[in-house]
Design a protein around this motif. Structure first.
Motif, PDB file in Angstrom:
ATOM      1  N   GLN A 191       0.714  -1.432  -0.153  1.00  0.00           N
ATOM      2  CA  GLN A 191      -0.054   0.041   0.074  1.00  0.00           C
ATOM      3  C   GLN A 191       0.922   1.177   0.021  1.00  0.00           C
ATOM      4  OE1 GLN A 191      -3.488   0.022   3.014  1.00  0.00           O
ATOM      5  NE2 GLN A 191      -3.035  -1.974   3.193  1.00  0.00           N
ATOM      6  N   PHE A 192       2.092   1.123   0.662  1.00  0.00           N
ATOM      7  CA  PHE A 192       2.819   2.481   0.779  1.00  0.00           C
ATOM      8  C   PHE A 192       4.062   2.245   0.106  1.00  0.00           C
ATOM      9  CE2 PHE A 192      -0.004   1.246   4.479  1.00  0.00           C
ATOM     10  CZ  PHE A 192      -1.058   2.236   4.069  1.00  0.00           C
ATOM     11  N   ASP A 193       4.860   3.557  -0.216  1.00  0.00           N
ATOM     12  CA  ASP A 193       6.085   3.506  -0.666  1.00  0.00           C
ATOM     13  C   ASP A 193       7.026   3.920   0.552  1.00  0.00           C
ATOM     14  OD1 ASP A 193       5.709   3.208  -3.565  1.00  0.00           O
ATOM     15  OD2 ASP A 193       5.182   5.444  -3.585  1.00  0.00           O
ATOM     16  N   PRO A 194       8.222   3.053   0.540  1.00  0.00           N
ATOM     17  CA  PRO A 194       9.131   3.337   1.619  1.00  0.00           C
ATOM     18  C   PRO A 194       9.929   4.441   1.512  1.00  0.00           C
ATOM     19  CG  PRO A 194      10.011   1.610   0.173  1.00  0.00           C
ATOM     20  CD  PRO A 194       8.809   1.925  -0.448  1.00  0.00           C
ATOM     21  N   LEU A 195      10.582   4.878   2.704  1.00  0.00           N
ATOM     22  CA  LEU A 195      11.478   6.126   2.591  1.00  0.00           C
ATOM     23  C   LEU A 195      12.930   5.483   2.395  1.00  0.00           C
ATOM     24  CD1 LEU A 195      10.549   7.760   6.062  1.00  0.00           C
ATOM     25  CD2 LEU A 195      10.089   8.631   3.785  1.00  0.00           C
ATOM     26  N   THR A 196      13.825   6.011   1.670  1.00  0.00           N
ATOM     27  CA  THR A 196      15.066   5.615   1.502  1.00  0.00           C
ATOM     28  C   THR A 196      15.943   5.797   2.868  1.00  0.00           C
ATOM     29  OG1 THR A 196      15.942   7.874   0.770  1.00  0.00           O
ATOM     30  CG2 THR A 196      14.860   6.548  -0.939  1.00  0.00           C
TER      31      THR A 196
END
Length: 420
Positions: A191-196
Motif C-alpha cells: 500500500q505504501f512507498d518506503p523511505l530511502t
C-alpha cells in the motif's frame, strides 16, 4: 542515559504544531454520482427522521422514518458494544476505538447502498445475498468515492472485512463464516512507498528541529509579527498574549523527536502510537515492551530494540512530560495538542509536515506514516537476518516479513556502479 536532575519545563503543553485530532465520529456518506450508492435522494414523503439517534449518521437519518431510525440505532448500539468485547477478536484481545469506529462507518455506507439498490427501502438486517451484491458493485467500481473515483483494492478489502465482522456478530459464531467470491488484495507492504535510507536520516533530523522558531533578535519587525501570528495559532492564544517564554519553549520540546525516532526504530503502526504507554519503555534494557493486549494484528508480548539516540530522546521527553499538566491523569506516551491520542489522520498530517521540513519529495509516491514502517522492514532485512526483522516488525510469521526482502533502487544502483 540518566534522567536529568533539573526541573523540566512543560514544553509540550504549548508546543504542539500538528492539527487537532479529527473527531471519531462516523463518516458521512459521499455525495452521489450516477454510479454511487448515494445517488438516491431520501423520499420527502417519509416521516421526519428521529433526531436523537447518536449512532445513526445524519445522512442515514434522512433515509429513515422515526421508528426506522430508532430500530437501526438500537441495532448499531449492540453491534458497536460487541466490537469492544474480546468476542469480536475471537478471544484474542480487543479492537481499538478507531477500528470500531471504522467498522461502524463502513457498514453504515453499505446499509445505504443495500437500501437503494437491493431492497428499495429500509431493512434492519443484511443478508449474505446483500453482501454478495455489494461486493460485486464494489469490484465493478459501481460503488465509489464521493468524487466518483474508484476505491483502491486495500479499501475494498476493508469494506469486505466490515461485512465479515457484521456476520460474525449476527451468527454469534454458529454459522460458517461468509466469504465473498471476489477477493481484494491487502497488505501493508503493497500500500505504501518506503523511505530511502537517506530520507530516514533526514526525517530523524527534521524531527529534532520541527516547530522551532528563529532567533527573535535576528528578525525584522515584519517577520516577528508574522512569526508571532503563527505561534499564537499553534498555542491557541491571542497574538498579543504571546510571550518571549512561549517563543523560547518552541525550541525545547522532545515530543516530536522521541515519537519519530521510536517510530523509525520500531516501525510503530498508528494504532500502536495511539496505545503507547509510558510503561512500555524500559530504559535499562533500551527496549519497548509491548504487552499482548496492546499489540496490533497478533496478540503476543513483544520486546522491540531501540537505538541509543532514541532512548536519549525518550529520556528527555519523559522528563519534559512529567512537568506537563495535561499528562497528569494519563499514562499515554504521546498526546496531541488537544490532549487526545494520535490516530492515523493526525499522524499522517504530522508526517506530511515533517516531509516538508526534511525536504523529502513525495511526487508520484504514496508516502504515509506507514512508509516509516515499510522502510524499516526493507533495510532491516538487508542489514540483519529475517528472524531479527520479524521480531522487530512484530510479525507472527516469517512469511509476512519475507515481503520486505528485496533490493531497493539505491542498492541496485550501487551494484551497477560496482559492475563498471
Amino acid at each position: 542515559m540518566t534522567r536529568r536532575d533539573e526541573q523540566p519545563r512543560c514544553v509540550a503543553a504549548q508546543n504542539d504544531v500538528e492539527s487537532s485530532t479529527v473527531a471519531r465520529s462516523e463518516n458521512k456518506m459521499s455525495t452521489p454520482n450516477s454510479n454511487n450508492s448515494e445517488s438516491h435522494q431520501p423520499n420527502s414523503s417519509k416521516e421526519k427522521p428521529h433526531t436523537d439517534t447518536p449512532h445513526v449518521p445524519e445522512p442515514t437519518q434522512e433515509y429513515l422514518g422515526e421508528r426506522q431510525a430508532m430500530l437501526y440505532e438500537k441495532q448499531r448500539e449492540r453491534f458497536i458494544e460487541w466490537l469492544a468485547t474480546e468476542d469480536a477478536c475471537e478471544g484474542d484481545g480487543t479492537l481499538s476505538e478507531q477500528s470500531r469506529s471504522n467498522y461502524a462507518s463502513r457498514l453504515d455506507q453499505i446499509h445505504r447502498w443495500v437500501w437503494r439498490h437491493e431492497t428499495d427501502g429500509f431493512v434492519s438486517t443484511l443478508t449474505t445475498d446483500h453482501a454478495d451484491a455489494f461486493v460485486e458493485a464494489l469490484d465493478e467500481d459501481k460503488f465509489t468515492k464521493r468524487t466518483g473515483e474508484p476505491y483502491a483494492a486495500d479499501s475494498k478489502k476493508k469494506f469486505v472485512n466490515a461485512l465479515k465482522k457484521l456476520f460474525q456478530w449476527q451468527s454469534d459464531g454458529e454459522d460458517e463464516p461468509w466469504e465473498p467470491e471476489t477477493k481484494f488484495s491487502q497488505n501493508e507492504y503493497d500500500q505504501f512507498d518506503p523511505l530511502t535510507r537517506e530520507e530516514r536520516g533526514r526525517l530523524r533530523e527534521a524531527a529534532t528541529t520541527f516547530g522551532s522558531m528563529p532567533v527573535y533578535n535576528d528578525l525584522s519587525p515584519e517577520e516577528r509579527s508574522r512569526k508571532k501570528a503563527l505561534l499564537a495559532q499553534r498555542l491557541g492564544k491571542p497574538k498579543d498574549e504571546v510571550t518571549m517564554d512561549d517563543w523560547k519553549r518552541q525550541n525545547q520540546t522532545w515530543k516530536f523527536a522521541s515519537l519519530v525516532m521510536v517510530a523509525l526504530d520500531a516501525g510503530l503502526r498508528p494504532c500502536e502510537v495511539e496505545r503507547a504507554r509510558t510503561s512500555w519503555y524500559q530504559p535499562g534494557a533500551k527496549i519497548l515492551s509491548i504487552p499482548k493486549e496492546d499489540a496490533a494484528k497478533n496478540r503476543k508480548y513483544w520486546e522491540v530494540a531501540l537505538r541509543d539516540e532514541t532512548t536519549d530522546a525518550l529520556d528527555l521527553w519523559l522528563d519534559e512530560r512529567d512537568a506537563c499538566p495535561k499528562y497528569d491523569d494519563t499514562d499515554k506516551l504521546w498526546l496531541n495538542r488537544k490532549s487526545n491520542p494520535y490516530n492515523s489522520k493526525t499522524l499522517n498530517h504530522l508526517f506530511r509536515q515533517l516531509l516538508e521540513e526534511a525536504g523529502i519529495d513525495d511526487t508520484n509516491r504514496k508516502l504515509t506514516w506507514y512508509s516509516i514502517r515499510h522502510s524499516l522492514g526493507t533495510y532491516m532485512t538487508q542489514e540483519g537476518d529475517l528472524e531479527q526483522a520479524r521480531e522487530q516488525m512484530r510479525h507472527k510469521s516469517a512469511e509476512s516479513t519475507q515481503r520486505y526482502v528485496h533490493a531497493p533502487p539505491e542498492t541496485r544502483r550501487n551494484t551497477l556502479d560496482r559492475m563498471e
